[in-house]
Design a protein around this motif. Structure first.
Motif, PDB file in Angstrom:
ATOM      1  N   PRO A   1       0.827  -1.210   0.000  1.00 32.13           N
ATOM      2  CA  PRO A   1       0.000   0.000   0.000  1.00 32.13           C
ATOM      3  C   PRO A   1       0.864   1.265   0.000  1.00 32.13           C
ATOM      4  N   SER A   2       0.342   2.314  -0.620  1.00 30.13           N
ATOM      5  CA  SER A   2       1.083   3.563  -0.746  1.00 30.13           C
ATOM      6  C   SER A   2       0.295   4.716  -0.150  1.00 30.13           C
ATOM      7  N   PRO A   3       0.917   5.503   0.727  1.00 32.04           N
ATOM      8  CA  PRO A   3       0.240   6.687   1.252  1.00 32.04           C
ATOM      9  C   PRO A   3       0.112   7.763   0.166  1.00 32.04           C
ATOM     10  N   PHE A   4      -1.016   8.434   0.176  1.00 32.72           N
ATOM     11  CA  PHE A   4      -1.195   9.574  -0.723  1.00 32.72           C
ATOM     12  C   PHE A   4      -1.893  10.687   0.032  1.00 32.72           C
ATOM     13  N   THR A   5      -1.727  11.897  -0.504  1.00 36.21           N
ATOM     14  CA  THR A   5      -2.418  13.058   0.037  1.00 36.21           C
ATOM     15  C   THR A   5      -2.782  13.976  -1.125  1.00 36.21           C
ATOM     16  N   GLU A   6      -3.780  14.784  -0.931  1.00 37.04           N
ATOM     17  CA  GLU A   6      -4.170  15.775  -1.946  1.00 37.04           C
ATOM     18  C   GLU A   6      -4.429  17.094  -1.239  1.00 37.04           C
ATOM     19  N   PHE A   7      -4.108  18.175  -1.924  1.00 34.43           N
ATOM     20  CA  PHE A   7      -4.230  19.485  -1.296  1.00 34.43           C
ATOM     21  C   PHE A   7      -4.352  20.553  -2.366  1.00 34.43           C
ATOM     22  N   GLY A   8      -4.745  21.735  -1.945  1.00 35.72           N
ATOM     23  CA  GLY A   8      -4.888  22.866  -2.857  1.00 35.72           C
ATOM     24  C   GLY A   8      -6.306  23.398  -2.848  1.00 35.72           C
ATOM     25  N   PRO A   9      -6.517  24.486  -3.560  1.00 30.70           N
ATOM     26  CA  PRO A   9      -7.855  25.077  -3.630  1.00 30.70           C
ATOM     27  C   PRO A   9      -8.703  24.376  -4.695  1.00 30.70           C
ATOM     28  N   PHE A  10      -9.272  23.225  -4.344  1.00 35.21           N
ATOM     29  CA  PHE A  10     -10.082  22.476  -5.292  1.00 35.21           C
ATOM     30  C   PHE A  10     -11.317  21.929  -4.593  1.00 35.21           C
ATOM     31  N   THR A  11     -12.299  21.532  -5.369  1.00 35.42           N
ATOM     32  CA  THR A  11     -13.479  20.845  -4.853  1.00 35.42           C
ATOM     33  C   THR A  11     -13.600  19.526  -5.593  1.00 35.42           C
ATOM     34  N   GLY A  12     -14.206  18.543  -4.934  1.00 34.27           N
ATOM     35  CA  GLY A  12     -14.316  17.217  -5.534  1.00 34.27           C
ATOM     36  C   GLY A  12     -13.046  16.429  -5.276  1.00 34.27           C
ATOM     37  N   GLY A  13     -12.626  15.683  -6.272  1.00 32.82           N
ATOM     38  CA  GLY A  13     -11.401  14.908  -6.150  1.00 32.82           C
ATOM     39  C   GLY A  13     -11.582  13.685  -5.280  1.00 32.82           C
ATOM     40  N   GLY A  14     -10.496  13.214  -4.767  1.00 34.81           N
ATOM     41  CA  GLY A  14     -10.492  11.972  -4.018  1.00 34.81           C
ATOM     42  C   GLY A  14     -10.052  10.832  -4.911  1.00 34.81           C
ATOM     43  N   LEU A  15      -9.808   9.728  -4.303  1.00 34.41           N
ATOM     44  CA  LEU A  15      -9.360   8.545  -5.020  1.00 34.41           C
ATOM     45  C   LEU A  15     -10.427   7.471  -4.863  1.00 34.41           C
ATOM     46  N   TRP A  16     -11.036   7.066  -5.980  1.00 33.41           N
ATOM     47  CA  TRP A  16     -12.001   5.979  -5.943  1.00 33.41           C
ATOM     48  C   TRP A  16     -11.229   4.679  -6.049  1.00 33.41           C
ATOM     49  N   GLN A  17     -11.619   3.697  -5.234  1.00 33.67           N
ATOM     50  CA  GLN A  17     -10.955   2.398  -5.307  1.00 33.67           C
ATOM     51  C   GLN A  17     -11.987   1.284  -5.325  1.00 33.67           C
ATOM     52  N   PHE A  18     -11.671   0.235  -6.054  1.00 41.93           N
ATOM     53  CA  PHE A  18     -12.486  -0.966  -6.062  1.00 41.93           C
ATOM     54  C   PHE A  18     -11.890  -1.891  -5.023  1.00 41.93           C
ATOM     55  N   SER A  19     -12.461  -1.876  -3.823  1.00 44.67           N
ATOM     56  CA  SER A  19     -11.899  -2.639  -2.722  1.00 44.67           C
ATOM     57  C   SER A  19     -13.019  -3.263  -1.909  1.00 44.67           C
ATOM     58  N   SER A  20     -12.843  -4.537  -1.572  1.00 44.27           N
ATOM     59  CA  SER A  20     -13.844  -5.203  -0.739  1.00 44.27           C
ATOM     60  C   SER A  20     -13.563  -4.991   0.743  1.00 44.27           C
ATOM     61  N   THR A  21     -12.403  -4.411   1.069  1.00 38.47           N
ATOM     62  CA  THR A  21     -12.032  -4.273   2.474  1.00 38.47           C
ATOM     63  C   THR A  21     -12.020  -2.837   2.984  1.00 38.47           C
ATOM     64  N   GLY A  22     -12.011  -1.850   2.105  1.00 40.23           N
ATOM     65  CA  GLY A  22     -11.910  -0.463   2.548  1.00 40.23           C
ATOM     66  C   GLY A  22     -13.014   0.390   1.975  1.00 40.23           C
ATOM     67  N   PRO A  23     -13.015   1.676   2.333  1.00 36.71           N
ATOM     68  CA  PRO A  23     -14.033   2.593   1.804  1.00 36.71           C
ATOM     69  C   PRO A  23     -13.843   2.787   0.298  1.00 36.71           C
ATOM     70  N   PRO A  24     -14.920   3.069  -0.431  1.00 41.38           N
ATOM     71  CA  PRO A  24     -14.788   3.238  -1.883  1.00 41.38           C
ATOM     72  C   PRO A  24     -14.074   4.529  -2.289  1.00 41.38           C
ATOM     73  N   VAL A  25     -14.085   5.544  -1.417  1.00 46.20           N
ATOM     74  CA  VAL A  25     -13.432   6.809  -1.748  1.00 46.20           C
ATOM     75  C   VAL A  25     -12.461   7.183  -0.639  1.00 46.20           C
ATOM     76  N   LEU A  26     -11.227   7.466  -1.039  1.00 45.12           N
ATOM     77  CA  LEU A  26     -10.204   7.953  -0.117  1.00 45.12           C
ATOM     78  C   LEU A  26      -9.973   9.420  -0.432  1.00 45.12           C
ATOM     79  N   SER A  27     -10.081  10.273   0.564  1.00 49.45           N
ATOM     80  CA  SER A  27      -9.874  11.693   0.335  1.00 49.45           C
ATOM     81  C   SER A  27      -9.538  12.356   1.663  1.00 49.45           C
ATOM     82  N   ALA A  28      -8.469  13.127   1.649  1.00 51.86           N
ATOM     83  CA  ALA A  28      -8.104  13.838   2.879  1.00 51.86           C
ATOM     84  C   ALA A  28      -6.906  14.726   2.607  1.00 51.86           C
ATOM     85  N   PRO A  29      -6.792  15.816   3.353  1.00 56.01           N
ATOM     86  CA  PRO A  29      -5.570  16.609   3.249  1.00 56.01           C
ATOM     87  C   PRO A  29      -4.437  15.972   4.048  1.00 56.01           C
TER      88      PRO A  29
END
Length: 124
Positions: free
Chosen positions: A68-96
């Motif tokens: 697994p790889s850590p990721f982060t997103e930042f800046g003046p934006f709306t929306g975004g996030g990382l959609w994942q096809f996973s049976s074990t985790g949330p479908p959308v990962l998003s956080a500063p």
């Protein structure tokens, strides 16, 4: 648009490992990413840093990362996030903050507007 720093694989058939430094201009950015990930996940070891600006990654699964790889997103934006096809985790990962992405599962960037920056650290 994005660039990988550290150890990475070329697109050549031989899949050669190379090291990119990026020069003096990117050192403050790379130092900030390293400092941030070390503060958030001190035990995580990595060989590479991917930095992106306004990248909308298409659906893919990483094949060469060691886990697994850590990721982060930042800046003046709306929306975004990382959609994942996973049976074990949330479908959308998003956080500063740094979030672990199970990179072997298919994932992609969701639509966004504004200036979105992201960073991913990983080990090959």
């Amino acid at each position: 648009m994005g660039c990988c720093y550290g150890v990475t694989r070329t697109r050549a058939p031989e899949r050669i490992l190379v090291c990119r430094s990026g020069g003096e201009a990117v050192l403050p950015l790379l130092r900030a990413v390293v400092s941030s990930i070390r503060a958030a996940m001190p035990e995580f070891r990595f060989t590479s840093i991917q930095v992106n600006m306004n990248l909308r990654a298409s659906l893919h699964a990483d094949a060469h990362n060691l886990g697994p790889s850590p990721f982060t997103e930042f800046g003046p934006f709306t929306g975004g996030g990382l959609w994942q096809f996973s049976s074990t985790g949330p479908p959308v990962l998003s956080a500063p903050l740094w979030v672990l992405c199970p990179v072997f599962d298919p994932h992609c960037t969701l639509p966004f507007s504004g200036a979105r920056y992201s960073a991913v650290v990983f080990a090959l």
